[in-house]
Structure formats: C-alpha cells, structure tokens
Design an enzyme around this catalytic site. Structure first.
Site, PDB file in Angstrom:
ATOM      1  N   GLU A   1      47.245  89.398  35.204  1.00 53.63           N
ATOM      2  CA  GLU A   1      48.135  88.743  34.245  1.00 53.63           C
ATOM      3  C   GLU A   1      48.232  87.252  34.530  1.00 53.63           C
ATOM      4  O   GLU A   1      48.263  86.427  33.613  1.00 53.63           O
ATOM      5  CB  GLU A   1      49.537  89.364  34.286  1.00 53.63           C
ATOM      6  CG  GLU A   1      49.565  90.847  34.022  1.00 53.63           C
ATOM      7  CD  GLU A   1      49.473  91.693  35.288  1.00 53.63           C
ATOM      8  OE1 GLU A   1      50.057  92.789  35.281  1.00 53.63           O
ATOM      9  OE2 GLU A   1      48.836  91.277  36.278  1.00 53.63           O
TER      10      GLU A   1
ATOM     11  N   ASN B   1      42.728  87.987  52.834  1.00 48.95           N
ATOM     12  CA  ASN B   1      44.099  87.562  53.095  1.00 48.95           C
ATOM     13  C   ASN B   1      44.873  87.923  51.826  1.00 48.95           C
ATOM     14  O   ASN B   1      44.921  87.161  50.887  1.00 48.95           O
ATOM     15  CB  ASN B   1      44.141  86.055  53.358  1.00 48.95           C
ATOM     16  CG  ASN B   1      45.540  85.510  53.373  1.00 48.95           C
ATOM     17  OD1 ASN B   1      46.517  86.215  53.152  1.00 48.95           O
ATOM     18  ND2 ASN B   1      45.661  84.231  53.623  1.00 48.95           N
ATOM     19  N   TYR B   2      45.445  89.111  51.790  1.00 50.92           N
ATOM     20  CA  TYR B   2      46.028  89.644  50.543  1.00 50.92           C
ATOM     21  C   TYR B   2      46.912  88.655  49.792  1.00 50.92           C
ATOM     22  O   TYR B   2      46.968  88.666  48.572  1.00 50.92           O
ATOM     23  CB  TYR B   2      46.828  90.919  50.829  1.00 50.92           C
ATOM     24  CG  TYR B   2      45.960  92.134  51.011  1.00 50.92           C
ATOM     25  CD1 TYR B   2      45.279  92.698  49.948  1.00 50.92           C
ATOM     26  CD2 TYR B   2      45.813  92.719  52.265  1.00 50.92           C
ATOM     27  CE1 TYR B   2      44.476  93.812  50.102  1.00 50.92           C
ATOM     28  CE2 TYR B   2      45.011  93.834  52.442  1.00 50.92           C
ATOM     29  CZ  TYR B   2      44.342  94.378  51.350  1.00 50.92           C
ATOM     30  OH  TYR B   2      43.552  95.480  51.514  1.00 50.92           O
TER      31      TYR B   2
END
Length: 130
Positions: free
Chosen positions: A53, A45-46
């Site tokens: 960072e 699930n991007y």
C-alpha cells in the site's frame, strides 16, 4: 472493485518476500480513476521492508495525485489481509473516513471496509499546529 482486485493480484506477483513468503499486492484508485499498484518488498532488516500500500500511494503522490477513492489489498494467503496501522495512517493523510478498502478473501469473496472503520479517530492535520 473486481478490476482493482485483479490489479492487486497482478502486483502481488511482483512481490519480493523471500523471508516471510507472504506476498502482498495493492491497487490504489485515484479520484480521476487512474490506478497505481504496489507490492511488498522485504529486506533482511525487516524494518526496511516496503509495504504494498505504501508503494502504491508513493507512486501516486509522486505522479501528482492527492485524491483517492479506493484501494484493494491481496495476499498470497488470500486471507482478507487489511492494511497495517502504518499504511492506514498514510492513507488517512490523503483520504477521508469513507475511503473504500477492498480485501481479497479468495474464492471470489471480498470484504469491504472504510478507512474510518479500520482507523477511527485517526491523527490528521487538524491535530497539528500548522
């Protein structure tokens, strides 16, 4: 700067990027010279993926740091990747416009930016009624 780039490269090696295969590493230097690293961690699930960072700054803040001097960012493509907008905004929470951002171009080339160059007129605490 060179040491930060090397630490970002080492962090990139720990990246978990099975979907994009675009590995990213970051090395964040605090005001007292301590360095915290992070790598990207993808998720099927991007939207739940973690950026390098963000991980580095989260680790630093968890350790009690609030002042930062510089960050180095490296990708597996050595394409000079810069922090995304979300990461820039997170950095702006703790860093001023002159905060140094080093981006690995590969072959020993490094681009240098300030946070103010990459995120002009950012939203800061002064915009909030606190």
């Amino acid at each position: 700067m060179d040491d930060l780039i090397e630490q970002a490269r080492a962090a990139m090696d720990a990246s978990y990027a099975p979907y994009s295969e675009y590995r990213v590493g970051a090395a964040l230097q605090t005001g007292d010279g301590t360095v915290f690293t992070g790598c990207n961690i993808e998720n099927a699930n991007y939207s739940n993926s973690v950026h390098a960072e963000e991980l580095a700054i989260s680790k630093a803040v968890e350790a009690g740091h609030r002042e930062f001097d510089a960050v180095a960012v490296v990708s597996s493509e050595y394409d000079g990747v810069t922090p995304c907008g979300m990461c820039r905004q997170t950095l702006a929470e703790f860093c001023g416009e002159d905060f140094a951002i080093y981006c690995d171009e590969g072959d020993g080339e490094v681009s240098e930016y300030t946070l103010g160059e990459l995120l002009p007129n950012t939203i800061t605490r002064r915009h909030l009624d606190v």
